[in-house]
Design a protein around this motif. Sequence first.
Motif, mmCIF file in Angstrom:
data_model
loop_
_atom_site.group_PDB
_atom_site.id
_atom_site.type_symbol
_atom_site.label_atom_id
_atom_site.label_comp_id
_atom_site.label_asym_id
_atom_site.label_seq_id
_atom_site.Cartn_x
_atom_site.Cartn_y
_atom_site.Cartn_z
ATOM 1 N N TYR A 187 0.893 12.197 11.297
ATOM 2 C CA TYR A 187 -0.403 12.056 10.622
ATOM 3 C C TYR A 187 -0.850 10.592 10.685
ATOM 4 C CZ TYR A 187 3.032 11.197 6.932
ATOM 5 O OH TYR A 187 4.105 10.739 6.221
ATOM 6 N N ILE A 188 -0.517 9.940 11.776
ATOM 7 C CA ILE A 188 -0.733 8.507 11.868
ATOM 8 C C ILE A 188 -2.218 8.137 11.896
ATOM 9 C CG2 ILE A 188 -0.677 8.213 14.389
ATOM 10 C CD1 ILE A 188 1.308 5.890 13.855
ATOM 11 N N HIS A 218 2.869 -5.671 2.614
ATOM 12 C CA HIS A 218 3.045 -4.595 1.629
ATOM 13 C C HIS A 218 2.503 -3.272 2.148
ATOM 14 C CE1 HIS A 218 -0.963 -6.270 0.591
ATOM 15 N NE2 HIS A 218 -1.254 -5.020 0.265
ATOM 16 N N GLY A 219 1.509 -3.321 3.044
ATOM 17 C CA GLY A 219 0.978 -2.078 3.624
ATOM 18 C C GLY A 219 2.051 -1.335 4.403
ATOM 19 N N LEU A 220 2.728 -2.062 5.295
ATOM 20 C CA LEU A 220 3.768 -1.422 6.106
ATOM 21 C C LEU A 220 4.941 -0.972 5.237
ATOM 22 C CD1 LEU A 220 4.606 -0.633 8.944
ATOM 23 C CD2 LEU A 220 5.623 -2.881 9.239
ATOM 24 N N ILE A 221 5.286 -1.814 4.243
ATOM 25 C CA ILE A 221 6.407 -1.468 3.359
ATOM 26 C C ILE A 221 6.108 -0.170 2.606
ATOM 27 C CG2 ILE A 221 7.669 -2.202 1.278
ATOM 28 C CD1 ILE A 221 7.345 -5.115 2.389
ATOM 29 N N VAL A 222 4.871 -0.051 2.113
ATOM 30 C CA VAL A 222 4.483 1.155 1.379
ATOM 31 C C VAL A 222 4.604 2.384 2.279
ATOM 32 C CG1 VAL A 222 2.439 2.345 0.519
ATOM 33 C CG2 VAL A 222 3.054 0.127 -0.416
ATOM 34 N N ILE A 223 4.219 2.241 3.547
ATOM 35 C CA ILE A 223 4.340 3.368 4.480
ATOM 36 C C ILE A 223 5.805 3.743 4.687
ATOM 37 C CG2 ILE A 223 4.015 4.053 6.892
ATOM 38 C CD1 ILE A 223 1.420 2.472 6.845
ATOM 39 N N TYR A 224 6.652 2.731 4.831
ATOM 40 C CA TYR A 224 8.089 3.003 4.978
ATOM 41 C C TYR A 224 8.648 3.699 3.737
ATOM 42 C CZ TYR A 224 8.412 -0.009 9.134
ATOM 43 O OH TYR A 224 8.272 -0.551 10.373
ATOM 44 N N THR A 262 1.542 -0.105 14.943
ATOM 45 C CA THR A 262 0.252 0.493 14.587
ATOM 46 C C THR A 262 -0.395 -0.219 13.399
ATOM 47 O OG1 THR A 262 1.199 2.595 15.273
ATOM 48 C CG2 THR A 262 -0.893 2.690 14.085
ATOM 49 N N PHE A 263 0.411 -0.595 12.422
ATOM 50 C CA PHE A 263 -0.172 -1.062 11.164
ATOM 51 C C PHE A 263 -0.117 -2.581 10.977
ATOM 52 C CE2 PHE A 263 0.748 3.400 10.346
ATOM 53 C CZ PHE A 263 -0.494 3.811 9.908
ATOM 54 N N VAL A 264 0.570 -3.278 11.876
ATOM 55 C CA VAL A 264 0.619 -4.740 11.789
ATOM 56 C C VAL A 264 0.146 -5.310 13.120
ATOM 57 C CG1 VAL A 264 2.124 -6.732 11.536
ATOM 58 C CG2 VAL A 264 2.518 -4.714 10.150
ATOM 59 N N HIS A 265 -0.757 -6.272 13.075
ATOM 60 C CA HIS A 265 -1.269 -6.807 14.343
ATOM 61 C C HIS A 265 -1.026 -8.296 14.494
ATOM 62 C CE1 HIS A 265 -3.738 -3.236 13.230
ATOM 63 N NE2 HIS A 265 -3.169 -2.856 14.337
ATOM 64 N N ASP A 266 -0.559 -8.929 13.431
ATOM 65 C CA ASP A 266 -0.309 -10.362 13.450
ATOM 66 C C ASP A 266 1.143 -10.619 13.873
ATOM 67 O OD1 ASP A 266 0.093 -12.982 12.960
ATOM 68 O OD2 ASP A 266 -0.380 -12.920 10.815
ATOM 69 N N PRO A 267 1.358 -11.306 15.024
ATOM 70 C CA PRO A 267 2.728 -11.561 15.503
ATOM 71 C C PRO A 267 3.620 -12.223 14.455
ATOM 72 C CG PRO A 267 1.145 -12.233 17.156
ATOM 73 C CD PRO A 267 0.344 -11.846 15.939
ATOM 74 N N ASN A 268 3.014 -12.925 13.499
ATOM 75 C CA ASN A 268 3.815 -13.549 12.443
ATOM 76 C C ASN A 268 4.432 -12.535 11.494
ATOM 77 O OD1 ASN A 268 3.608 -16.274 13.084
ATOM 78 N ND2 ASN A 268 1.499 -16.302 12.320
ATOM 79 N N ARG A 269 3.969 -11.278 11.583
ATOM 80 C CA ARG A 269 4.489 -10.256 10.674
ATOM 81 C C ARG A 269 5.250 -9.159 11.413
ATOM 82 N NH1 ARG A 269 -1.048 -10.153 7.193
ATOM 83 N NH2 ARG A 269 -0.639 -12.062 6.053
#
Lengths: 287, 293
Positions: free
Chosen positions: B138-139, B156-162, B232-239
């Motif tokens: 359901y991405i 926190h967005g990616l963490i919440v998804i995990y 998919t949910f992170v686009h900044d190489p620093n993250r």
Amino acid sequence: MSIHSKIVPYLFLLPAVLLLLIFNLWPTAATLHQSLHAQSFISNKLVFVGLENFERILKDPIFWKSVQVTLIFSILVNPIQIVLALMLALLANQRVRGIALFRSIYLLPVAVSINVTTVVWGLMLDSDSGLINGILATLSLPKQPFLTAPSHALWSIILLATWKGVPLWALFFLAGLQGIPESVIEAAKIDGANRRQIFRHITLPLLRAVLLFVLVADTVANFLLIAPVYSLTQGGPQLSTNLIMFETYRRGFVYNDLSTAAAMLWVMLIFVLLVVLFQAFVLRRRD
Amino acid sequence: MTAIGKVSLRDTVFQRGQSKERSKLLVFNHAVLLLLTAFAVIPLAVLTFNSLKTELEIGQNPLGPPKQIIIENFAEAWDKGDFATTMRNSVIYVVATITAELILGGLAAYALARKRPPGSDLLMLYFLVASTIPVWMYIVPLFVQMRTMKMLGTFHGLIVIYIAGNAPLTIFLLRSYMIDLPRELEDAARVDGANEFQVLTRIVLPLTKPGFLTVGLVVGLGVWNEYTLALTFVHDPNRFPVTTSFAKFVDRFDTNWALTSAGAIIILFPVMVLFLALQRQFIEGLAEGGIKT
């Protein structure tokens, strides 16, 4: 007091349920909405089309070909993995010298990510310089097109999935085996039971719940397998490794047909639901 | 007299036959063990060998041990993959996810195992089904949702998804660890004036430690090795997490197998150490919880 004690359990459940509602249930439901609509080319808006997407899938030979590939794959990979995993667990459960080291070693593939697994096996299965063809060459056997021939590619995916899957399922079997009390086995030995009888009449029945869990979890996991297909074969050659999950991915992200992909997802979801309900039903009846 | 003699004779013959059969079986078992170990280890050995070779040597000798050990591969892979950043990020993702997951899952599992409020069965069925659905099914709707909530590209967005992705299995497993605990201890604590939260943290939690450890390990391993969602949910190489470092080698430095292998080893190493260290408790944890529904 009594109102308080009625509310407390729900308070404990609230954070998890809220999170799942927003980030799991809602988006899953949204794919159902998508599957009943089609993207309009003119306005780029969703138009309700009822079950049209589902009908189109069911008439599509490529979909049925992927169902066929998935079925063959499942029928082969699940028994292979479960039998090997059970063997591995039985061997690891013995008291022989060096068993602790062996347990640590065979568990290693569990910790390897599927991306690394795929790259390593891609290297091993390479037609020209791969390890396996190297071994075949030293035995003066002909080189095999492991990933490039329709007759071989699915077996290569099975091999890779088995490497990663067997230790994981063996872990669950081993845990189950260690839960069987020593006294039961000893008692059977005193009564003159041989190893085969002990396995058949004591170990296996006591492992029933674990076996059923592994059977279902393994089936579902393999049903949803996509990474090795994505990186190694892209469903080919000649759709021979086009597992249903990869076909769904192709529809949605390669051909940009999200509605058909969503409809396929729901066909698969219903299948998964049936498998899970079957498990719940069988386990409950046992109790 | 004779009868006893016969019996003892038969016994010794029987035993000797059994021990012969036993030693044959032991040889067979060892052979199978060796074969299965080789199957597990050879790909990893090749990976380790290649991580220590020059690119040239891999061309000539793609499988065997290195003639000359090139330890510099690791330094180069570390820099090129920007592991200093991704390693730090992955530790953040793993620690934050495990912590939140165990708190959230522990609370829910306790309510389901002990209180069984109306609606528990329905929730359990939902968790069971949800635990089998991978997030990327359901991405697309999830992506839209994250954008609306302004959580795209954030830690926190990616963490919440995990957390959400792992929650159903976590709750399901933790509940199976809690359901068989004897109730007397909890009741005693309640008589002594403990509230529900104290019962959970002081009584239930210490008793189900292996369960929490096992679930933590499974969740942590999953997050450490996760790639698709991060991309998919992170686009900044620093993250970015470590898996993206590895993907960089495979995509961009396609031909350099030495660096690819070194990168793989860098990702594997911390997990393997942790995994081997906790292996024993892990198996015990699985055994204690069992797979109960």
